[in-house]
Motif scaffolding. Sequence first.
Motif: not given
Length: 205
Positions: A33-49, A54-63
Amino acid sequence: MKKMISLAMAVLMLLSVSIAFAKTVTPDDEYKGLAGVVVNATVGEYNPDSKTFTVTLYKDDSFAIDDVEKLAPGDVLLAGGWTCRVKEKTEDENGEIKVLTEDGGEIIFVQVGDDHMIAQSTDDDRRFMHAYAVLNLPAAEGIVYEDNSDPEKAEAVVTKGLDDILKIKAEKEKTSIGFHYYATIIELNDAMEIVRIHQDYDVAQ
């Protein structure tokens, strides 16, 4: 000639139908279900080739609420990838649970949904999250960046276009935390392209 035109039209119609019914297939579990969503992320290096970030996705810790309610002094709590030991636990009339840790930290648990809670640090108001995916995602045509990181400005500053966004990203990485997940969300379209990067204020900026 008419037959050739009719054949070409039929091919175009078939192509348009196949595009209309195209879908994004992802692995099960946390990728679902990632397609079409809004998510916390670190947007890292852009590869022009490869023309991808390179994106690291994060979600809340759920207890589970039951687990949080049973916390007692001496218990070990894992939050945001770090372990801490519980010193004291209190609960207010609104059901909000506060935990004081042995290292002097303070964590507030807030209920979300029927049976789970998320945790937030009182030191910097950040929610505790964990990384769950590292992906290489393309920028959509017409990608926009919304900079709402200045608390003195009522509205976000909007920048359109990949080239200008890359310049801003490089500058922020020199002077601040860059496009870090603490303050950054991305919006994906159905083709898993990044259509929007939004950044709010964070204490580290």
